[in-house]
Design an enzyme around this catalytic site. Structure first.
Site, PDB file in Angstrom:
ATOM      1  CB  SER A 136      -0.844  -0.015   1.276  1.00  0.00           C
ATOM      2  OG  SER A 136      -1.413   1.251   1.532  1.00  0.00           O
ATOM      3  CE1 TYR A 149      -3.704  -2.341   5.136  1.00  0.00           C
ATOM      4  CE2 TYR A 149      -3.124  -0.058   4.679  1.00  0.00           C
ATOM      5  CZ  TYR A 149      -3.561  -1.294   4.239  1.00  0.00           C
ATOM      6  OH  TYR A 149      -3.855  -1.488   2.916  1.00  0.00           O
TER       7      TYR A 149
HETATM    8  N1  LIG Z   1      -8.771  -0.652  -1.294  1.00  0.00           N
HETATM    9  C1  LIG Z   1      -7.719   0.114  -1.111  1.00  0.00           C
HETATM   10  O1  LIG Z   1      -7.820   1.370  -1.178  1.00  0.00           O
HETATM   11  C2  LIG Z   1      -6.361  -0.493  -0.864  1.00  0.00           C
HETATM   12  C3  LIG Z   1      -5.251   0.347  -0.890  1.00  0.00           C
HETATM   13  C4  LIG Z   1      -3.997  -0.192  -0.665  1.00  0.00           C
HETATM   14  C5  LIG Z   1      -3.830  -1.547  -0.442  1.00  0.00           C
HETATM   15  N2  LIG Z   1      -4.927  -2.358  -0.430  1.00  0.00           N
HETATM   16  C6  LIG Z   1      -4.711  -3.800  -0.166  1.00  0.00           C
HETATM   17  O2  LIG Z   1      -5.403  -4.572  -1.114  1.00  0.00           O
HETATM   18  C7  LIG Z   1      -5.677  -5.852  -0.546  1.00  0.00           C
HETATM   19  C8  LIG Z   1      -7.132  -6.230  -0.826  1.00  0.00           C
HETATM   20  O3  LIG Z   1      -7.981  -5.324  -0.153  1.00  0.00           O
HETATM   21  P1  LIG Z   1      -9.368  -4.794  -0.765  1.00  0.00           P
HETATM   22  O4  LIG Z   1      -9.277  -3.333  -0.817  1.00  0.00           O
HETATM   23  O5  LIG Z   1      -9.729  -5.552  -1.970  1.00  0.00           O
HETATM   24  O6  LIG Z   1     -10.341  -5.131   0.479  1.00  0.00           O
HETATM   25  P2  LIG Z   1     -11.589  -6.117   0.658  1.00  0.00           P
HETATM   26  O7  LIG Z   1     -12.591  -5.890  -0.418  1.00  0.00           O
HETATM   27  O8  LIG Z   1     -12.017  -5.941   2.071  1.00  0.00           O
HETATM   28  O9  LIG Z   1     -10.955  -7.560   0.449  1.00  0.00           O
HETATM   29  C9  LIG Z   1     -10.191  -8.199   1.444  1.00  0.00           C
HETATM   30  C10 LIG Z   1     -10.051  -9.660   1.092  1.00  0.00           C
HETATM   31  O10 LIG Z   1      -9.228 -10.299   2.084  1.00  0.00           O
HETATM   32  C11 LIG Z   1      -9.875 -11.498   2.506  1.00  0.00           C
HETATM   33  N3  LIG Z   1      -9.528 -11.811   3.884  1.00  0.00           N
HETATM   34  C12 LIG Z   1      -9.659 -11.044   4.992  1.00  0.00           C
HETATM   35  N4  LIG Z   1      -9.285 -11.710   6.088  1.00  0.00           N
HETATM   36  C13 LIG Z   1      -8.924 -12.962   5.674  1.00  0.00           C
HETATM   37  C14 LIG Z   1      -8.470 -14.140   6.335  1.00  0.00           C
HETATM   38  N5  LIG Z   1      -8.303 -14.187   7.675  1.00  0.00           N
HETATM   39  N6  LIG Z   1      -8.196 -15.234   5.601  1.00  0.00           N
HETATM   40  C15 LIG Z   1      -8.364 -15.221   4.260  1.00  0.00           C
HETATM   41  N7  LIG Z   1      -8.774 -14.131   3.566  1.00  0.00           N
HETATM   42  C16 LIG Z   1      -9.069 -13.030   4.270  1.00  0.00           C
HETATM   43  C17 LIG Z   1     -11.366 -11.218   2.353  1.00  0.00           C
HETATM   44  O11 LIG Z   1     -12.085 -12.432   2.160  1.00  0.00           O
HETATM   45  P3  LIG Z   1     -12.953 -13.211   3.256  1.00  0.00           P
HETATM   46  O12 LIG Z   1     -13.588 -12.192   4.148  1.00  0.00           O
HETATM   47  O13 LIG Z   1     -13.933 -13.986   2.410  1.00  0.00           O
HETATM   48  O14 LIG Z   1     -11.981 -14.115   3.941  1.00  0.00           O
HETATM   49  C18 LIG Z   1     -11.377 -10.398   1.058  1.00  0.00           C
HETATM   50  O15 LIG Z   1     -11.405 -11.254  -0.060  1.00  0.00           O
HETATM   51  C19 LIG Z   1      -5.333  -5.740   0.946  1.00  0.00           C
HETATM   52  O16 LIG Z   1      -4.055  -6.348   1.161  1.00  0.00           O
HETATM   53  C20 LIG Z   1      -5.241  -4.252   1.177  1.00  0.00           C
HETATM   54  O17 LIG Z   1      -4.372  -3.916   2.238  1.00  0.00           O
HETATM   55  C21 LIG Z   1      -6.182  -1.868  -0.630  1.00  0.00           C
END
Ligand SMILES: NC(=O)c1ccc[n+]([C@@H]2O[C@H](COP(=O)([O-])OP(=O)(O)OC[C@H]3O[C@@H](n4cnc5c(N)ncnc54)[C@H](OP(=O)(O)O)[C@@H]3O)[C@@H](O)[C@H]2O)c1
Length: 261
Positions: A136, A149
C-alpha cells in the site's frame, strides 16, 4: 497461459484480479474464507471452467502446506501467487490494544511470509515463479490512525526486497504493489482500536480508482515483471509517494493532516 493463485479473491481487488486474469485466458485459483463469495466470483469469470475455488483462512498458517499442495494439484503447477488478502486498521496508537497491533501483523505480514515459505520450494524446483505482493502507499509512508497497517505493509517491503535479492538468480520474480485508494469494501472491514470492525464506508476509498481499473494496472505491472508499482489515480497518495522520494522531511511534516476520511 499461466496459473495464477489469488488470495483475498472474494471481494475488492482480488475479485477484480480474478476476472482480469480469467478474461486474459489464464487459469485461476481463488482463495478467501467465504466459499459462497468465491463461488460467485468464479461464476462471474470469463472462463469458470478454468477457475478453482480454494477456501482458506490466512490466519491458519498450519494449513498452508496442505493448501499449497491443493493449489499445485489443481492445474499441475502455480506460476504466480498474488498475496492480496488482508485487512486495514483505523485507530490512534493511544487507543489501539496491543492484541490488535499483533492481529493486523499476523494477517497482513506473517500470513504472507508463511504462504511464501510454503510455496517457495515449488518455485525453486521449477526455476520459475512470481510472487506478487499487495502492499500500500502506507507501506512507504506513515499517517495518523494506521500504525498497525502501515507497520505490516512496511514490513512486507523489507521481507520481499530481501527475498527478491535471494531468488533473482533462480528465475523467481517478486513484484510489490503500492496501491493508493481503490474502491472496495476495505473500510467496512477495518479493525478499530478494540478489535471491532469499523463498519462504515470511507470517502477517500469511494473516490478511489475502480477495482477493475486497478486490476488492469496490476496485470500490466505483473506481465512486465516490475519490482514495484504504484496502483491508483494521480492524486494525493501519488503525490505523497513522489514527494517521499524527493523530500521525505516534507511528507513527515504534512503527515499529521492525513487523518483518514
Ligand atoms: N482498497 C484500497 O484502497 C487499498 C489500498 C492499498 C492496499 N490495499 C490492499 O489490497 C488488498 C485487498 O484489499 P481490498 O481493498 O480488496 O479489500 P476487501 O474488499 O475488504 O478484500 C479483502 C479480502 O481479504 C480477505 N480476507 C480477509 N481476512 C482474511 C483471512 N483471515 N483469511 C483469508 N482471507 C481473508 C477477504 O475475504 P474473506 O472475508 O472472504 O476471507 C477479502 O477477499 C489488501 O491487502 C489491502 O491492504 C487496498
Amino acid at each position: 497461459m499461466k496459473v495464477i493463485w489469488i488470495t483475498g479473491a472474494s471481494s475488492g481487488i482480488g475479485e477484480a484480479l480474478a476476472y482480469a486474469f480469467s478474461a486474459a485466458g489464464d487459469k485461476v485459483l481463488i482463495s478467501a474464507r467465504r466459499t459462497e463469495e468465491l463461488e460467485r466470483v468464479k461464476a462471474g469469470c470469463a472462463n469458470p471452467g478454468m477457475v478453482r475455488v480454494l477456501p482458506m483462512d490466512l490466519l491458519d498458517t498450519a494449513s498452508f502446506g496442505e493448501r499449497v499442495r491443493e493449489a499445485i494439484g489443481a492445474f499441475g503447477q502455480v506460476d504466480i501467487l498474488v498475496h492480496n488478502g488482508g485487512v486495514t486498521q483505523r485507530g490512534y496508537v493511544v487507543d489501539t490494544e496491543l492484541a490488535v497491533q499483533r492481529q493486523v501483523m499476523e494477517l497482513d505480514y506473517f500470513s504472507y511470509v508463511a504462504l511464501t515459505k510454503a510455496m517457495l520450494p515449488h518455485f525453486i524446483e521449477r526455476k520459475s515463479g512470481h510472487f506478487v505482493v499487495m502492499s500500500s502507499v502506507m507501506g512507504k509512508i506513515g499517517t495518523p490512525m494506521r500504525s498497525a497497517y502501515a507497520a505490516a505493509k512496511h514490513a512486507l517491503h523489507g521481507f520481499f526486497d530481501c527475498l527478491r535479492a535471494e531468488v533473482a538468480a533462480m528465475g523467481i520474480l517478486v513484484t510489490v504493489l503500492t496501491p493508493g485508494y481503490v474502491q472496495t469494501n476495505i473500510s467496512q472491514h477495518a479493525i478499530t482500536g478494540d478489535g471491532s470492525a469499523l463498519g462504515k464506508a470511507s470517502e477517500n476509498i469511494e473516490k478511489g480508482l475502480p477495482a477493475s481499473r486497478a486490476a488492469d494496472k496490476i496485470m500490466r505491472a505483473v506481465r512486465k515483471g516490475r519490482y514495484e508499482a504504484y496502483i491508483g489515480k494521480r492524486s494525493m497518495e501519488w503525490v505523497a509517494l513522489v514527494l517521499n522520494r524527493l523530500a521525505p522531511g516534507l511528507v513527515m511534516k504534512l503527515a499529521p493532516k492525513f487523518v483518514p476520511k
